[in-house]
Design an enzyme around this catalytic site. Structure first.
Site, PDB file in Angstrom:
ATOM      1  NE  ARG A   1      -4.300  -1.376   0.262  1.00 48.11           N
ATOM      2  CZ  ARG A   1      -4.466  -2.445  -0.531  1.00 48.11           C
ATOM      3  NH1 ARG A   1      -3.548  -2.766  -1.407  1.00 48.11           N
ATOM      4  NH2 ARG A   1      -5.549  -3.174  -0.446  1.00 48.11           N
TER       5      ARG A   1
ATOM      6  CD  GLU B   1      -3.078   3.382  -4.811  1.00 46.21           C
ATOM      7  OE1 GLU B   1      -4.156   2.834  -5.108  1.00 46.21           O
ATOM      8  OE2 GLU B   1      -2.078   2.762  -4.467  1.00 46.21           O
TER       9      GLU B   1
ATOM     10  CG  HIS C   1      -3.524  -0.463  -6.553  1.00 49.94           C
ATOM     11  ND1 HIS C   1      -3.758   0.082  -5.313  1.00 49.94           N
ATOM     12  CD2 HIS C   1      -3.597  -1.809  -6.368  1.00 49.94           C
ATOM     13  CE1 HIS C   1      -3.957  -0.874  -4.421  1.00 49.94           C
ATOM     14  NE2 HIS C   1      -3.867  -2.044  -5.042  1.00 49.94           N
TER      15      HIS C   1
END
Ligand code: NAP
Ligand code: GLV
Length: 328
Positions: A239, A268, A287
């Site tokens: 993450r 993000e 991602h």
């Protein structure tokens, strides 16, 4: 008896939605962007179950707004956006999707490792920019060897183990650091336990595979980057907030480490004017760790089965808080 209601917060592939439709009336958020928090609360208000993604904040406010809620099924293994403890207090099972996406995520992790080592994104940008005027130059584009180098895996869980399996094929020495020591993996995969500073200082490639928790937030910051070799390459598929982005920028900009490859960022999406994006020694993907079609379909189906199970009074296949079931 009335059918239960399910709210799905993003468009899923139809085969997965059908699994939920067999047991519930389904509403699907239609937009490309995730529902804003007030819209999520409004749509969940009469839902018996919700199927969420990492973009949805599932907290006490949302649970208060959804008094019928008896199932939360997340389309991800990571649950840092879900207050699992709060759901447990309320007896609500929380499903996630471990295992099914580990191999694909490890594939992408290895692609990033190889790409950063051999500078594939950087040299492609250069080539597309019209800069390739000499057919071959013996001292240009020198990268690093992956074979026989030392890999340090931080978080030897399901994805970390899959990364280790791939690294064995490249004859790498594999160090790991994890919360608990994994003696089975040590004998099966030849991985060696290292304390965190030893891993940081010895590894040529440092691969982050931990969940985001209060212990792992900014696990990699200025001090940790300073312990790495000047030739080290950092890869993050966990993450974004596991790495302090300002510290990473400073370290890469000053060439204190050689390069980094990120599949995850903080925030993000990463803003297009983020200073990290100006760096040639950063490889970055949006991602996409588990974004391979067969894996994504299987992941969606698992999340759908978890939701359908809970809505029909059965145990979820993969439940992050099994203590909600009698006997755990
Ligand atoms: P997992 O099987 O639970 O593995 C996580 C590992 O991290 C465990 O071995 C755990 O140790 C270790 N760990 C936890 N806290 C730690 C700490 N403070 N220090 C050192 N090690 C620690 O989970 P996974 O399936 O491998 O997934 C890992 C994470 O990857 C997810 O939580 C998610 O955030 C991320 N992910 C990203 C993508 C992507 O698309 N980029 C895809 C899938 C997952 P113990 O074994 O001792 O508990
Ligand atoms: C994806 O990031 C996941 O946690 O599954």
């Amino acid at each position: 008896m009335a059918r239960p209601k399910a709210f799905i917060t993003r468009t899923l592939l139809p085969d997965a939605v059908d699994i939920v439709r067999q047991v519930a009336d389904v509403e699907i958020w239609p937009d490309e962007s995730p529902p804003p928090p007030d819209e999520l609360r409004r749509r969940a208000a009469d839902a018996d179950g919700i199927l969420t993604t990492i973009m949805d904040r599932v907290d006490a406010d949302l649970m208060d707004a959804a008094p019928n809620l008896r199932a939360i099924s997340q389309l991800a293994v990571g649950l840092d956006n879900v207050d699992v403890a709060e759901a447990t207090r309320r007896g609500i099972p929380v499903g996630n999707t471990p295992g099914v996406l580990s191999k694909s995520t490890a594939d992408l992790a290895f692609a990033l490792l190889l790409g950063a080592a051999r500078r594939t994104s950087e040299s492609e940008r250069w080539l597309r920019g019209g800069n390739w005027r000499l057919a071959f130059h013996p001292t240009h584009w020198l990268g690093q060897d992956v074979h026989e180098a030392t890999l340090g895996i931080v978080g030897l869980g399901q994805i970390g183990l899959e990364v280790a399996r791939r690294a064995r094929g490249f004859d790498m020495r594999i160090l790991y650091h994890s919360r608990t020591r994994k003696t089975d993996a040590e004998s099966e995969y030849g991985v060696e336990y290292a304390d965190f500073p030893a891993l940081l200082s010895q590894a040529d490639f440092i691969m982050l595979c931990v969940p985001l928790t209060s212990q792992t937030h900014h696990l990699i910051s200025t001090a940790e980057l300073a312990m790495m070799k000047p030739t080290a390459i950092l890869i993050n598929v966990s993450r974004g907030p596991v790495v302090d982005p300002q510290a990473l920028y400073q370290s890469l900009h000053a060439n204190r480490i050689a390069a980094a490859a990120l599949d995850v960022t903080s925030p993000e999406p990463i803003p297009s004017d983020d200073p990290l994006l100006t760096l040639d020694n950063l490889t970055i993907t949006p991602h996409i760790g588990s974004a391979a079609l067969p894996t994504r379909l299987n992941t969606m189906k698992l999340a759908a089965r978890n939701l359908a199970a809970a809505l029909t009074g059965q145990r979820m296949e993969t439940c992050a808080n099994p203590e909600v079931y009698n006997g755990g």
